[in-house]
Design a protein around this motif. Structure first.
Motif, short mmCIF file in Angstrom:
data_model
loop_
_atom_site.label_atom_id
_atom_site.label_comp_id
_atom_site.label_asym_id
_atom_site.label_seq_id
_atom_site.Cartn_x
_atom_site.Cartn_y
_atom_site.Cartn_z
N HIS A 1 0.84 -1.20 0.00
CA HIS A 1 0.00 0.00 0.00
C HIS A 1 0.87 1.26 0.00
CE1 HIS A 1 -3.43 -2.59 1.22
NE2 HIS A 1 -4.15 -1.63 0.68
N ASP A 2 1.89 1.26 0.86
CA ASP A 2 2.74 2.45 0.94
C ASP A 2 3.47 2.70 -0.38
OD1 ASP A 2 2.05 3.02 3.53
OD2 ASP A 2 3.75 1.97 4.43
N ALA A 3 3.94 1.64 -1.01
CA ALA A 3 4.64 1.80 -2.28
C ALA A 3 3.70 2.31 -3.37
CB ALA A 3 5.28 0.48 -2.71
N LEU A 4 2.48 1.79 -3.39
CA LEU A 4 1.48 2.25 -4.37
C LEU A 4 1.17 3.72 -4.16
CD1 LEU A 4 -0.60 1.84 -6.62
CD2 LEU A 4 -2.20 1.01 -4.87
N ARG A 5 0.94 4.11 -2.91
CA ARG A 5 0.63 5.51 -2.62
C ARG A 5 1.80 6.42 -3.00
NH1 ARG A 5 -2.40 3.31 1.84
NH2 ARG A 5 -0.53 3.22 3.12
N ALA A 6 3.02 5.94 -2.73
CA ALA A 6 4.20 6.75 -3.06
C ALA A 6 4.30 6.95 -4.57
CB ALA A 6 5.46 6.07 -2.53
N THR A 7 4.04 5.90 -5.34
CA THR A 7 4.10 6.02 -6.80
C THR A 7 3.05 6.99 -7.31
OG1 THR A 7 4.92 3.75 -6.96
CG2 THR A 7 4.07 4.75 -8.98
N MET A 8 1.87 6.97 -6.69
CA MET A 8 0.80 7.85 -7.14
C MET A 8 1.05 9.31 -6.78
SD MET A 8 -2.76 5.65 -6.86
CE MET A 8 -2.69 5.34 -5.08
N THR A 9 2.06 9.59 -5.96
CA THR A 9 2.43 10.98 -5.68
C THR A 9 3.48 11.50 -6.66
OG1 THR A 9 4.21 10.43 -4.12
CG2 THR A 9 1.97 10.63 -3.22
N GLU A 10 4.00 10.62 -7.53
CA GLU A 10 5.02 11.05 -8.49
C GLU A 10 4.41 12.05 -9.48
OE1 GLU A 10 8.18 10.44 -8.54
OE2 GLU A 10 8.20 9.01 -6.87
N PRO A 11 5.20 13.03 -9.93
CA PRO A 11 4.67 14.03 -10.86
C PRO A 11 4.11 13.44 -12.15
CG PRO A 11 6.82 14.70 -9.99
CD PRO A 11 6.60 13.29 -9.55
N TRP A 12 4.62 12.30 -12.58
CA TRP A 12 4.18 11.73 -13.85
C TRP A 12 2.86 10.97 -13.72
CZ3 TRP A 12 3.40 6.55 -13.56
CH2 TRP A 12 4.15 5.81 -12.63
N PHE A 13 2.42 10.65 -12.50
CA PHE A 13 1.23 9.82 -12.35
C PHE A 13 -0.03 10.56 -12.79
CE2 PHE A 13 -2.51 8.50 -9.94
CZ PHE A 13 -2.59 7.17 -10.34
N ASP A 14 -0.86 9.85 -13.57
CA ASP A 14 -2.16 10.36 -13.98
C ASP A 14 -3.10 9.17 -14.05
OD1 ASP A 14 -4.43 11.39 -15.24
OD2 ASP A 14 -3.28 12.73 -16.54
N ALA A 15 -4.16 9.19 -13.27
CA ALA A 15 -5.09 8.06 -13.25
C ALA A 15 -5.71 7.80 -14.61
CB ALA A 15 -6.19 8.31 -12.21
N ALA A 16 -5.73 8.80 -15.48
CA ALA A 16 -6.27 8.60 -16.83
C ALA A 16 -5.38 7.67 -17.65
CB ALA A 16 -6.42 9.94 -17.54
N ASP A 17 -4.14 7.49 -17.22
CA ASP A 17 -3.20 6.61 -17.92
C ASP A 17 -3.14 5.23 -17.26
OD1 ASP A 17 -2.65 8.87 -19.43
OD2 ASP A 17 -0.91 9.42 -18.21
N PHE A 18 -4.12 4.92 -16.45
CA PHE A 18 -4.14 3.67 -15.68
C PHE A 18 -5.48 3.00 -15.96
CE2 PHE A 18 -2.77 2.10 -11.17
CZ PHE A 18 -2.98 0.79 -11.55
N LEU A 19 -5.49 2.09 -16.94
CA LEU A 19 -6.72 1.40 -17.32
C LEU A 19 -6.90 0.13 -16.50
CD1 LEU A 19 -6.50 1.53 -21.24
CD2 LEU A 19 -7.76 3.07 -19.71
N VAL A 20 -8.14 -0.13 -16.09
CA VAL A 20 -8.44 -1.40 -15.41
C VAL A 20 -9.60 -2.08 -16.14
CG1 VAL A 20 -7.60 -0.66 -13.15
CG2 VAL A 20 -10.00 -0.27 -13.76
N ALA A 21 -9.55 -3.40 -16.16
CA ALA A 21 -10.62 -4.20 -16.76
C ALA A 21 -11.46 -4.79 -15.64
CB ALA A 21 -10.02 -5.32 -17.61
N VAL A 22 -12.77 -4.63 -15.73
CA VAL A 22 -13.67 -5.12 -14.68
C VAL A 22 -14.79 -5.95 -15.32
CG1 VAL A 22 -13.21 -3.20 -13.11
CG2 VAL A 22 -15.06 -3.01 -14.78
N ASP A 23 -15.32 -6.90 -14.52
CA ASP A 23 -16.44 -7.68 -15.02
C ASP A 23 -17.75 -7.00 -14.65
OD1 ASP A 23 -16.92 -8.23 -12.33
OD2 ASP A 23 -16.24 -10.31 -12.44
N GLU A 24 -18.86 -7.64 -14.93
CA GLU A 24 -20.17 -7.02 -14.71
C GLU A 24 -20.46 -6.81 -13.24
OE1 GLU A 24 -22.62 -8.62 -18.60
OE2 GLU A 24 -22.28 -10.02 -16.92
N ALA A 25 -19.77 -7.53 -12.37
CA ALA A 25 -19.95 -7.36 -10.92
C ALA A 25 -19.00 -6.31 -10.35
CB ALA A 25 -19.74 -8.69 -10.20
N GLY A 26 -18.17 -5.72 -11.22
CA GLY A 26 -17.24 -4.69 -10.77
C GLY A 26 -15.91 -5.22 -10.27
#
Length: 319
Positions: free
Chosen positions: A205-230
């Protein structure tokens, strides 16, 4: 510790905690070295440990080694010029890392001092990454009797070349990653998808949060695939390096959803995003050299090998 090189005297120091005042100096040294070599001297793991030491898990015991060139002026006064750095992760159980020497201080023994300090401090076999596996890196590894134990391919393709349409499996849709909401699901899927990977499979969790604070991070560049149940079944996390170049940062599929073409669809959807939404011209990626299915997927989608990073480790002799 002060040591003699062929032409220089060096002061070498090792610590488990890099002083905050030294971090920006080190990052600037790394930027200048990258500009000279054309490739970053430290991988993302080392950079994250420098910038966000809190992201390391409690079980990890990092080691930071610095080497300074001892300079004596005409009056006999000594000063220290910082010329090299090494990082090891998991000093006690899995000492793996990287090192570099700034361009104008090379071929004078600083690299050997860094490597020797790492080997001396570690409690088990040391492994060191060589970005690009240059002749100098091969020579340094041979001097310490290190041999290749792992290879990372750097692949690239032009985004001007045709990209086939993503064909998602029935009942699967794509959306952007939602920071704070998808974290737990993503960590679970990532751990399963990379269960055998020594770095990616251990993201916390800490590593993920740290990466998401990097200047280059943009959630629009992070695609996820989900099923009908989410439920999250796969993801394609991208990174923009410059106005022209992007990266397939991490592409993963839950093993329970494999063999349905989801990885291929995620890859193509991401390439289209990099081309159409970000206007980039080229994309790169890193993949394990022995991961035949992944390498095959990338080759079939237009990627070629452009370089190789090699991990060197201490050789074990069987009785």
């Amino acid at each position: 510790m002060e040591t003699e090189g062929r032409h220089q005297r060096y002061a070498v120091a090792a610590t488990t905690s890099l002083p905050a005042d030294d971090r920006e100096t080190l990052l600037e040294m790394a930027r200048q070295t990258e500009a000279y070599d054309g490739k970053p001297p430290l991988n993302d793991e080392a950079l994250q440990a420098v910038q966000h030491p809190e992201s390391l898990s409690p079980s990890q015991s990092p080691l930071h080694v610095t080497v300074h060139r001892v300079v004596v002026d005409e009056s006999g006064e000594q000063t220290l010029d910082w010329v090299g750095y090494a990082f090891l992760r998991d000093l006690h159980s899995d000492p793996t890392g990287s090192l570099f020497v700034i361009p104008d201080a090379r071929r004078a023994g600083a690299g050997r001092r860094l490597l020797a300090a790492c080997i001396e401090a570690a409690e088990s076999s040391v492994r060191i990454w060589a970005p690009g596996n240059s002749v100098a890196a091969q020579t340094l590894a041979a001097s310490a009797h290190l041999v290749p134990v792992r290879e990372l391919l750097i692949m690239s393709r032009s985004l001007a070349a045709p990209i086939l349409d993503p064909e998602l499996p029935a009942g699967i849709s794509l959306r952007r990653f939602r920071p704070g909401e998808d974290d737990d699901q993503w960590l679970e899927v990532n751990a399963r998808a990379f269960a055998d990977h020594p770095e990616q499979g251990r993201v916390t969790h800490d590593a993920l949060r740290a990466t998401m604070t990097e200047p280059w991070f943009d959630a629009a560049d992070f695609l996820v695939a989900v099923d009908e149940a989410g439920r999250l079944l796969g993801f394609h996390w991208m990174k923009q390096h410059s106005d022209t170049t992007g990266e397939v940062y991490v592409l993963g599929v839950d093993p329970a959803a494999s063999r349905r073409g989801l990885g291929k669809a995620l890859l193509r959807a991401g390439l289209i995003h990099l081309r159409d939404d970000l206007g980039l011209a080229e994309v790169i990626l890193y993949v394990e050299g022995d991961n035949d299915p992944a390498v095959g997927l990338y080759v079939l989608n237009g990627f070629d090998v452009m370089n190789r990073d090699v991990l060197y480790g201490q050789q074990h002799h069987e009785e």
